[in-house]
Structure formats: C-alpha cells, structure tokens
Motif scaffolding. Structure first.
Motif, PDB file in Angstrom:
ATOM      1  N   SER A   1      -3.805   5.935  -3.994  1.00 36.54           N
ATOM      2  CA  SER A   1      -4.464   5.623  -2.808  1.00 36.54           C
ATOM      3  C   SER A   1      -5.757   6.807  -2.997  1.00 36.54           C
ATOM      4  CB  SER A   1      -3.612   6.026  -1.572  1.00 36.54           C
ATOM      5  OG  SER A   1      -4.521   6.262  -0.612  1.00 36.54           O
ATOM      6  N   TYR A   2      -5.537   7.789  -3.473  1.00 38.83           N
ATOM      7  CA  TYR A   2      -6.586   8.822  -3.403  1.00 38.83           C
ATOM      8  C   TYR A   2      -7.798   8.549  -4.379  1.00 38.83           C
ATOM      9  CZ  TYR A   2      -4.998  12.676  -0.475  1.00 38.83           C
ATOM     10  OH  TYR A   2      -4.685  13.352   0.790  1.00 38.83           O
TER      11      TYR A   2
ATOM     12  N   ASP B   1      -5.574  19.173   1.041  1.00 32.58           N
ATOM     13  CA  ASP B   1      -4.359  18.270   1.224  1.00 32.58           C
ATOM     14  C   ASP B   1      -3.572  17.976  -0.021  1.00 32.58           C
ATOM     15  OD1 ASP B   1      -2.081  16.979   3.000  1.00 32.58           O
ATOM     16  OD2 ASP B   1      -3.110  15.119   2.162  1.00 32.58           O
ATOM     17  N   LEU B   2      -4.399  17.469  -1.027  1.00 27.83           N
ATOM     18  CA  LEU B   2      -3.814  17.212  -2.371  1.00 27.83           C
ATOM     19  C   LEU B   2      -3.242  18.497  -3.003  1.00 27.83           C
ATOM     20  CD1 LEU B   2      -6.570  14.798  -3.930  1.00 27.83           C
ATOM     21  CD2 LEU B   2      -4.040  14.414  -3.753  1.00 27.83           C
TER      22      LEU B   2
ATOM     23  N   GLN C   1       0.095  19.279  -1.573  1.00 33.52           N
ATOM     24  CA  GLN C   1       1.011  18.385  -1.613  1.00 33.52           C
ATOM     25  C   GLN C   1       1.567  18.811  -3.370  1.00 33.52           C
ATOM     26  OE1 GLN C   1       0.445  14.065  -1.536  1.00 33.52           O
ATOM     27  NE2 GLN C   1      -1.020  14.500   0.219  1.00 33.52           N
TER      28      GLN C   1
ATOM     29  N   ALA D   1       2.243   6.585  -5.772  1.00 36.73           N
ATOM     30  CA  ALA D   1       1.507   5.778  -4.500  1.00 36.73           C
ATOM     31  C   ALA D   1       0.166   6.461  -3.768  1.00 36.73           C
ATOM     32  CB  ALA D   1       2.596   5.182  -3.623  1.00 36.73           C
ATOM     33  N   ASN D   2       0.913   7.853  -3.470  1.00 34.52           N
ATOM     34  CA  ASN D   2      -0.401   8.922  -2.915  1.00 34.52           C
ATOM     35  C   ASN D   2      -1.406   8.843  -4.049  1.00 34.52           C
ATOM     36  OD1 ASN D   2       1.001   9.202  -0.514  1.00 34.52           O
ATOM     37  ND2 ASN D   2       1.899  10.942  -1.148  1.00 34.52           N
ATOM     38  N   LEU D   3      -1.143   9.087  -5.312  1.00 33.47           N
ATOM     39  CA  LEU D   3      -2.283   9.569  -6.057  1.00 33.47           C
ATOM     40  C   LEU D   3      -3.140   8.066  -6.317  1.00 33.47           C
ATOM     41  CD1 LEU D   3      -0.658  11.356  -9.059  1.00 33.47           C
ATOM     42  CD2 LEU D   3      -2.382  12.071  -7.439  1.00 33.47           C
TER      43      LEU D   3
ATOM     44  N   TYR E   1       3.508  14.905  -3.538  1.00 33.43           N
ATOM     45  CA  TYR E   1       3.022  13.641  -3.835  1.00 33.43           C
ATOM     46  C   TYR E   1       3.565  12.705  -4.670  1.00 33.43           C
ATOM     47  CZ  TYR E   1       0.316  15.115  -8.049  1.00 33.43           C
ATOM     48  OH  TYR E   1      -0.070  15.695  -9.149  1.00 33.43           O
ATOM     49  N   SER E   2       3.125  11.331  -4.436  1.00 33.26           N
ATOM     50  CA  SER E   2       3.759  10.366  -5.255  1.00 33.26           C
ATOM     51  C   SER E   2       2.823   9.653  -5.959  1.00 33.26           C
ATOM     52  CB  SER E   2       4.693   9.306  -4.186  1.00 33.26           C
ATOM     53  OG  SER E   2       3.575   8.737  -3.587  1.00 33.26           O
TER      54      SER E   2
END
Length: 339
Positions: A324-325, A307-308, A311, A320-322, A317-318
C-alpha cells in the motif's frame, strides 16, 4: 498503531524535529523531548522536555536515557542527530531489555557511511558513481589534489565527516560585485583556504563540484533490505534543509540505494543525497543513517514515514501494508510539496 504509546524524540531543537513532533501529536502520542540546549526550539510541542547531556559524552548520555525512559515510561525512541544514533545503536540490546524500542543500523555501519572517504571507496567497489575526490590531511596534499581536480572540474571541499552542509565550501575566487550582491556565500578562494590550513592537520575531501540537480532519498530499511525508496528533487534549499521538493522516479538512484542498504546492513529510516554532474550523471554525495530534514515532507501528501518507522519498531507492518505504501509512492511521482 496503539494510541497510548510514549515516544521520546531527541534533539528537538533541530529543524528535522518540527515535522516529527507535529505528526506524533496529531496521532495522539505522548511525546517527551530532549535536547542538550536549554533554549532549544519546539519545547512547546512536547508533553514534557528535559535537558540531556551531549551525546559525545556517551556514558553520561546513555545513563540519562536509561533513567529518563523509566521515569517517563518511554516505549519507543526516535533519534534525530547522528551523534545520538551512534550511541543508541551501540546499546540497543541493553535498552531492549528495558522494554525500549527503536530501529537503527549497526554502529560499525554508521561509522563507515558517515565518513565520506570510506563511503566513496565502498561505492567504487559497488560501481556506484561518486564525484572525483582526494582525501587531504595537510596543505601539501591539498595543493596537489586541487591542481589535479582543477584540470577537469570546478573544485569544492567537504569535511570527511560532517552533516547538514557544515564545512562545505566551493573553491572559487569571488568578485567585489558578487560579494555586494549576496547575503552569504559558501565560496572560498584557493589562497584563503591555504591560509586557513597552513600548519594544521585536517581531514577534508577535495573533490569535483557537481553543478546539476540535487536529490534526497528517504528509505525505510529492514536489516539490509530497502523496503521503501522515495527520491525527491531538492527544489529550494535553505541552510542545508529542503523547503520545497518534487517526488520523482529514478531507476539508477533506486538501484544504488538498494546496493548501499544491503552492503551496510542498514536498518530503520535512512537518507541518501545524490547530485547530477554537468552531463546529468547521478553521483552519490552522502548517506545519513537517520531521519533527514525533509523526510516528513511526504506526510503532507499522505505517506507517513514516522508511522512506518513505528510499525517497524513494533514488528507491526505486513506485506499488504508495504504494498500500500509503495503504491502511494508511485502516486506521488511529479508532485511538489513545500515545508
């Protein structure tokens, strides 16, 4: 991510592809698979399957990819094998014009890192520890290197270029009892190897055998920046593939990965292998500029590298997404998972 994407997965017969295909199907993507082997495993996991030319024949392979992507309306490619990575990296601009997306490292970087001799020389410049090694191209060079390394270490052999553990041998005399008790062995005696290369030109590394803990590291890189770094111990290895691993935190490994990603301007999903010597010093073994066999094991615990990657391909991806990961990576420390 949009759920109506058409994804092309290459080399689907490889064990690496099994988890990739499972993740994509569970996310409702339409998956086209290719392999140069008509009897490749995992065809049933694809919506459609095609036999491809071997990527060693670059022009034929590229022509095939271009035609197939039009026929199957492919949006994104997930390459599995190193030979395919090299071809696709060289032709990213051409395929991008056709609306086909993927993220790979530059071809020159790929060529540099898959040659262990060149990679180790760069590591020395970067103060990244590597095993004691000598490149050997004939019998005389091998004998000299073997005697030198044997003074201090056990000795092993690796082709300068190779993947999946192919060609690896530990130089060790084997007793009859050891032969009878083992199903298979990577051992070869000094005299046996000499017989194999008597009048041949070779390209091997004669090197220190590392006897400690082995690590795989999965990295998501973006144009020379290591965005996600996830080290794991290789607790159970079968035919060169991790079947059980434990996620760990290791400051040295993370710093070494950052240096290497920056040095070679690596991009996409990248893998590294490290191993400890007898004094527990971590040393680099190799760099894989592609998805590794165990990369998708983290998906079982909620961290989805595929998924990464998708993205990244779609610039979706943002920060914020990073974050979170990265937080998820921290939560995996100490957790063991099996294939």
């Amino acid at each position: 991510m949009s759920q109506n994407k058409n994804i092309l997965v290459t080399a689907i017969g490889a064990l690496t592809a099994v988890e990739v295909l499972s993740i994509l199907k569970n996310s409702s993507y339409r998956v086209t698979g290719i392999d140069c082997d008509i009897n490749a495993a995992n065809k049933e996991k694809c919506d459609s399957f095609f036999i491809s030319p071997n990527a060693k024949h670059e022009k034929d392979y590229l022509d095939f990819i271009l035609k197939l992507c039009k026929i199957e309306s492919i949006d994104t490619i997930i390459p599995i094998s190193t030979s395919e990575v090299k071809v696709l990296s060289s032709n990213k601009t051409l395929l991008k014009k056709e609306g086909i997306k993927y993220e790979l490292s530059p071809r020159e970087s790929i060529k540099r890192v898959i040659n262990k001799n060149n990679l180790y020389l760069d590591c020395i410049e970067l103060d990244i520890p590597v095993p004691c090694f000598h490149r050997v191209t004939n019998l005389q060079e091998y004998e000299k290197a073997y005697l030198k390394i044997k003074e201090t270490y056990d000795v092993c052999l690796k082709p300068s270029q190779g993947e999946g553990g192919r060609g690896f041998r530990k130089v060790k005399d084997t007793s009859l009892q050891e032969i009878l008790e083992s199903k298979a062995s990577v051992n070869i005696s000094h005299e046996e190897f000499k017989k194999c290369i008597t009048d041949k030109t070779i390209d091997f590394l004669c090197m220190e055998y590392l006897e400690g803990q082995e690590y795989s590291v999965d990295v998501l890189a973006k144009n020379g920046n290591a965005e996600i770094i996830l080290p794991r111990t290789r607790d159970l290895i079968v035919d060169g593939f991790s079947h059980k691993c434990t996620f760990v935190k290791n400051h040295y490994i993370e710093e070494y990965c950052k240096k290497l990603v920056q040095r070679f301007n690596l991009n996409g999903i990248v893998g590294f292998q490290f191993k400890e010597d007898k004094n527990k010093n971590v040393k680099l073994l190799e760099c894989n500029p592609r998805i590794q066999g165990g990369t998708c094991l983290s998906n079982k615990l909620g961290l989805n590298f595929i998924d990464l990657y998708l993205q990244l391909c779609n610039n979706a991806y943002s920060v914020a997404n990073l974050e979170s990961y990265r937080s998820r990576c921290e939560s995996l420390i100490g957790v063991q998972v099996s294939r």
